[in-house]
Design a protein around this motif. Structure first.
Motif, PDB file in Angstrom:
ATOM      1  N   LEU A   1       0.847  -1.188   0.000  1.00 23.83           N
ATOM      2  CA  LEU A   1       0.000   0.000   0.000  1.00 23.83           C
ATOM      3  C   LEU A   1       0.881   1.236   0.000  1.00 23.83           C
ATOM      4  N   ALA A   2       0.497   2.223  -0.775  1.00 27.59           N
ATOM      5  CA  ALA A   2       1.201   3.502  -0.803  1.00 27.59           C
ATOM      6  C   ALA A   2       0.389   4.519  -0.019  1.00 27.59           C
ATOM      7  N   GLY A   3       1.089   5.364   0.719  1.00 27.79           N
ATOM      8  CA  GLY A   3       0.422   6.474   1.379  1.00 27.79           C
ATOM      9  C   GLY A   3      -0.318   6.137   2.648  1.00 27.79           C
ATOM     10  N   GLY A   4       0.005   5.049   3.295  1.00 34.11           N
ATOM     11  CA  GLY A   4      -0.638   4.707   4.562  1.00 34.11           C
ATOM     12  C   GLY A   4      -1.612   3.561   4.437  1.00 34.11           C
ATOM     13  N   THR A   5      -2.025   3.042   5.579  1.00 34.78           N
ATOM     14  CA  THR A   5      -2.877   1.851   5.577  1.00 34.78           C
ATOM     15  C   THR A   5      -4.353   2.158   5.753  1.00 34.78           C
ATOM     16  N   THR A   6      -4.715   3.356   6.202  1.00 36.74           N
ATOM     17  CA  THR A   6      -6.137   3.657   6.384  1.00 36.74           C
ATOM     18  C   THR A   6      -6.749   4.311   5.158  1.00 36.74           C
ATOM     19  N   ALA A   7      -6.017   5.161   4.470  1.00 39.29           N
ATOM     20  CA  ALA A   7      -6.503   5.804   3.248  1.00 39.29           C
ATOM     21  C   ALA A   7      -5.406   5.758   2.194  1.00 39.29           C
ATOM     22  N   PRO A   8      -5.042   4.567   1.735  1.00 35.44           N
ATOM     23  CA  PRO A   8      -3.917   4.460   0.798  1.00 35.44           C
ATOM     24  C   PRO A   8      -4.221   5.109  -0.545  1.00 35.44           C
ATOM     25  N   THR A   9      -3.148   5.540  -1.189  1.00 33.14           N
ATOM     26  CA  THR A   9      -3.266   6.180  -2.493  1.00 33.14           C
ATOM     27  C   THR A   9      -3.119   5.184  -3.633  1.00 33.14           C
ATOM     28  N   GLY A  10      -2.637   3.967  -3.344  1.00 32.64           N
ATOM     29  CA  GLY A  10      -2.466   2.966  -4.387  1.00 32.64           C
ATOM     30  C   GLY A  10      -2.057   1.640  -3.799  1.00 32.64           C
ATOM     31  N   LEU A  11      -2.032   0.639  -4.674  1.00 28.76           N
ATOM     32  CA  LEU A  11      -1.635  -0.700  -4.242  1.00 28.76           C
ATOM     33  C   LEU A  11      -0.903  -1.432  -5.346  1.00 28.76           C
ATOM     34  N   ALA A  12      -0.085  -2.374  -4.914  1.00 27.63           N
ATOM     35  CA  ALA A  12       0.534  -3.352  -5.807  1.00 27.63           C
ATOM     36  C   ALA A  12       0.178  -4.718  -5.234  1.00 27.63           C
ATOM     37  N   LEU A  13      -0.387  -5.591  -6.066  1.00 26.58           N
ATOM     38  CA  LEU A  13      -0.774  -6.939  -5.661  1.00 26.58           C
ATOM     39  C   LEU A  13       0.113  -7.924  -6.411  1.00 26.58           C
ATOM     40  N   LEU A  14       0.870  -8.714  -5.649  1.00 29.53           N
ATOM     41  CA  LEU A  14       1.785  -9.691  -6.245  1.00 29.53           C
ATOM     42  C   LEU A  14       1.512 -11.075  -5.680  1.00 29.53           C
ATOM     43  N   THR A  15       1.691 -12.070  -6.527  1.00 30.95           N
ATOM     44  CA  THR A  15       1.666 -13.452  -6.084  1.00 30.95           C
ATOM     45  C   THR A  15       2.990 -14.089  -6.474  1.00 30.95           C
ATOM     46  N   LEU A  16       3.390 -15.084  -5.695  1.00 34.46           N
ATOM     47  CA  LEU A  16       4.632 -15.807  -5.951  1.00 34.46           C
ATOM     48  C   LEU A  16       4.301 -17.281  -6.082  1.00 34.46           C
ATOM     49  N   ARG A  17       4.963 -17.927  -7.022  1.00 33.26           N
ATOM     50  CA  ARG A  17       4.725 -19.359  -7.197  1.00 33.26           C
ATOM     51  C   ARG A  17       6.032 -20.053  -7.537  1.00 33.26           C
ATOM     52  N   PRO A  18       6.088 -21.351  -7.235  1.00 33.08           N
ATOM     53  CA  PRO A  18       7.299 -22.090  -7.579  1.00 33.08           C
ATOM     54  C   PRO A  18       7.463 -22.210  -9.087  1.00 33.08           C
ATOM     55  N   THR A  19       8.694 -22.349  -9.503  1.00 34.01           N
ATOM     56  CA  THR A  19       8.999 -22.532 -10.921  1.00 34.01           C
ATOM     57  C   THR A  19      10.245 -23.397 -11.055  1.00 34.01           C
ATOM     58  N   PRO A  20      10.284 -24.255 -12.067  1.00 35.04           N
ATOM     59  CA  PRO A  20      11.491 -25.059 -12.264  1.00 35.04           C
ATOM     60  C   PRO A  20      12.628 -24.277 -12.921  1.00 35.04           C
ATOM     61  N   TYR A  21      12.379 -23.037 -13.332  1.00 35.03           N
ATOM     62  CA  TYR A  21      13.381 -22.268 -14.061  1.00 35.03           C
ATOM     63  C   TYR A  21      14.344 -21.508 -13.158  1.00 35.03           C
TER      64      TYR A  21
END
Length: 152
Positions: A52-72
């Motif tokens: 979250l950007a800009g604080g947790t109560t009234a954020p100005t934006g977000l980045a949502l990421l997921t991580l997964r295993p990979t054989p590479y």
């Protein structure tokens, strides 16, 4: 700009931001409450990262990421699912800070690669990611990579 990792207690704020994002761009979307219920579980996982950007109560934006295993690689593969900055606050570096923090955090977790999707018609967003080193052409190739989807 300060960015911080969202905790399960911020599930409602994160759910509302994702709902706002989908609504702004006319995408089909679950309601904010449904997102919040899902995020109350997802935010506790180590393979899900929401910044979250800009604080947790009234954020100005977000980045949502997921991580997964990979054989590479020995580490996980990161997928930037969503990057959103509230309208009226764009072009102030908030998206850049979210992206840079995302890259730093997933590299610290051993990720060697990050994937993301962008609509072909969204030239501004494509240029934004390209400025930060993302490409849709593999090194040594002269053709673009494509993303395919099939809903079930």
């Amino acid at each position: 700009m300060v960015t911080m990792r969202a905790e399960p207690g911020q599930a409602g704020v994160v759910g509302q931001l994702l709902f706002d994002f989908n609504t702004e761009f006319g995408s089909p979307t679950p309601g904010a409450d449904e997102f919040a219920a899902r995020f109350s579980r997802l935010l506790a996982r180590e393979d899900v990262l929401v910044l979250l950007a800009g604080g947790t109560t009234a954020p100005t934006g977000l980045a949502l990421l997921t991580l997964r295993p990979t054989p590479y690689s020995d580490g996980p593969l990161a997928q930037l699912e969503e990057l959103y900055v509230r309208p009226g606050l764009r072009d102030r570096g908030i998206g850049t800070e979210l992206l840079l923090d995302s890259v730093e955090r997933v590299r610290a977790r051993g990720c060697e690669e990050m994937h993301l999707t962008v609509d072909e018609v969204d030239g501004d967003t494509r240029r934004f990611y390209e400025r930060h080193g993302f490409t849709n052409i593999q090194p040594g190739e002269d053709y673009r990579m494509l993303f395919y989807v099939r809903e079930f």
